[in-house]
Design an enzyme around this catalytic site. Structure first.
Site, mmCIF file in Angstrom:
data_model
loop_
_atom_site.group_PDB
_atom_site.id
_atom_site.type_symbol
_atom_site.label_atom_id
_atom_site.label_comp_id
_atom_site.label_asym_id
_atom_site.label_seq_id
_atom_site.Cartn_x
_atom_site.Cartn_y
_atom_site.Cartn_z
ATOM 1 N N ALA A 74 -11.426 47.350 -27.125
ATOM 2 C CA ALA A 74 -12.420 46.754 -28.028
ATOM 3 C C ALA A 74 -12.167 47.219 -29.464
ATOM 4 C CB ALA A 74 -13.819 47.109 -27.563
ATOM 5 N N ASP A 88 -6.568 51.573 -26.103
ATOM 6 C CA ASP A 88 -5.771 50.845 -27.087
ATOM 7 C C ASP A 88 -6.340 51.001 -28.487
ATOM 8 O OD1 ASP A 88 -3.621 48.963 -27.750
ATOM 9 O OD2 ASP A 88 -5.249 47.558 -28.197
ATOM 10 N N GLU A 115 -6.154 54.959 -36.546
ATOM 11 C CA GLU A 115 -5.042 54.270 -35.887
ATOM 12 C C GLU A 115 -3.781 54.309 -36.741
ATOM 13 O OE1 GLU A 115 -7.809 51.228 -33.254
ATOM 14 O OE2 GLU A 115 -6.757 50.447 -35.010
ATOM 15 N N HIS A 158 -3.359 49.985 -30.602
ATOM 16 C CA HIS A 158 -4.080 48.754 -30.929
ATOM 17 C C HIS A 158 -3.143 47.539 -30.846
ATOM 18 C CE1 HIS A 158 -7.864 47.290 -33.289
ATOM 19 N NE2 HIS A 158 -7.466 46.408 -32.386
#
Length: 344
Positions: free
Chosen positions: A245, A270, A275, A294
């Site tokens: 998500a 993910d 990130e 991601h």
């Protein structure tokens, strides 16, 4: 001025070529590209005259000065629409856009098949201990196959937190594996959730009954840190946590503790607060955590599909159509007035 040129502007963050190709075929529409680093004057020259700003949805790849916030909107008086490059819009201040009479659109559903496949891949990888087996195969000998023995997902209960575009596809894939699917979604009725392939339950019921919990909800004020120490404790002992998500919906420190204590058997992640996460992040040191960058929605097919959807939606709204993926419908009336004044 019926012949007013309609200007679409984007940054030089990578995008599939289908986006520019489609809009360049549209009469009276130009596409400008500005550099995100090194030449702010050139960037503002493009943005200050833009009618549509197609902004990268990647919050940790786009410098914050190019986020669609109030300060940027104030310097773009002709801006009518902010178009996010993905389903999410972490780089967009929707409230500020609404106050300015600027509509926001996203590309929800454009990468749903890819994200759904990735979610199932994480479930299989963690449940069957594939990643752990791979790592041990590369660094040691002398362990037995039973040391990395996992579980089938067939016959298990999957709990989906959110059953929109992606969650619905995950439900169908899970059913093909023989899983029982539960879902909670505050935006949908029990009947609609059933139509999408799951049994409607409350969040506490879902956490208590599911062998695997998978997040498919948006990141907003109502979902930030929704998965925390308390909610992880409500999950079944030995359950698996999956998220494709958005970072921030689960508390990373709380997840570390739930895994270290043995309450949870593993996790497939993910999305992250940062990130990519730092190399010394404790979750990356755990063999029962399947970590990706991601990339659930980053496939050749998804990137082209999202770029095409975005360009089609922009072409339609510049032609006077109401866009199908309008994030802030409350801004529509003000947008129409501004559009009539600016484009005449």
């Amino acid at each position: 001025m019926a012949g007013t040129q309609k200007r679409v502007v984007r940054s030089d963050v990578w995008i599939d070529g289908a986006f520019d190709a489609r809009l360049k075929r549209e009469p009276g529409v130009s596409v400008g590209v500005f550099p995100i680093r090194g030449n702010p004057a050139a960037a503002w020259d493009q943005l200050s005259a833009a009618h549509v700003y197609h902004v990268s949805a990647a919050k940790d790849e786009l410098p914050q000065e190019w986020f669609a916030r109030a300060d940027l909107l104030a310097r773009c008086p002709q801006l009518l629409c902010v178009s996010s490059s993905g389903a999410g819009y972490d780089t967009v201040d929707v409230a500020a856009c609404t106050a300015a009479g600027v509509i926001v659109v996203n590309q929800a559903g454009g990468n749903a098949p890819s994200v759904a496949e990735h979610a199932l891949g994480l479930m299989l990888g963690v449940s069957r201990r594939m990643l752990e087996s791979d790592r041990r195969m590369r660094r040691e000998r002398g362990f037995s196959r039973e040391d990395v023995m996992g579980h089938e997902i067939g016959g298990k209960t999957l709990g989906l937190v959110g059953i929109g575009h992606t969650g619905s596809r995950v439900a169908r894939l899970a059913q093909a594996f023989g899983m029982q699917v539960l879902a909670t979604d505050p935006l949908l009725s029990a009947e609609e959730i059933a139509r999408r392939g799951a049994k409607s339950v409350s969040l506490p019921e879902l956490l208590a009954q599911s062998d695997i919990v998978s997040l498919h909800c948006p990141r907003d004020a109502s979902t930030m840190k929704m998965m925390n120490a308390d909610t992880f404790a409500q999950m079944k002992k030995g359950a698996i946590f999956i998220s494709t998500a958005r970072g921030g919906i689960h508390d990373e420190a709380a997840l570390v503790q739930a895994l270290r204590s043995g309450h949870l058997a593993g996790a497939g992640l993910d999305v992250w607060d940062q990130e990519p996460p730092p190399l010394d992040h404790p979750l990356l040191a755990m063999d029962n955590v399947f970590a990706t960058f991601h990339t659930a929605g980053v496939t050749h097919e998804a990137r082209r599909n999202v770029a095409t959807i975005a360009a089609e939606q922009i072409a339609g709204l510049l032609a006077g159509e109401r866009p199908p993926r309008l994030v802030n419908p409350e801004a529509w009336a003000a947008y129409e007035k501004r559009r009539a004044q600016i484009l005449r």
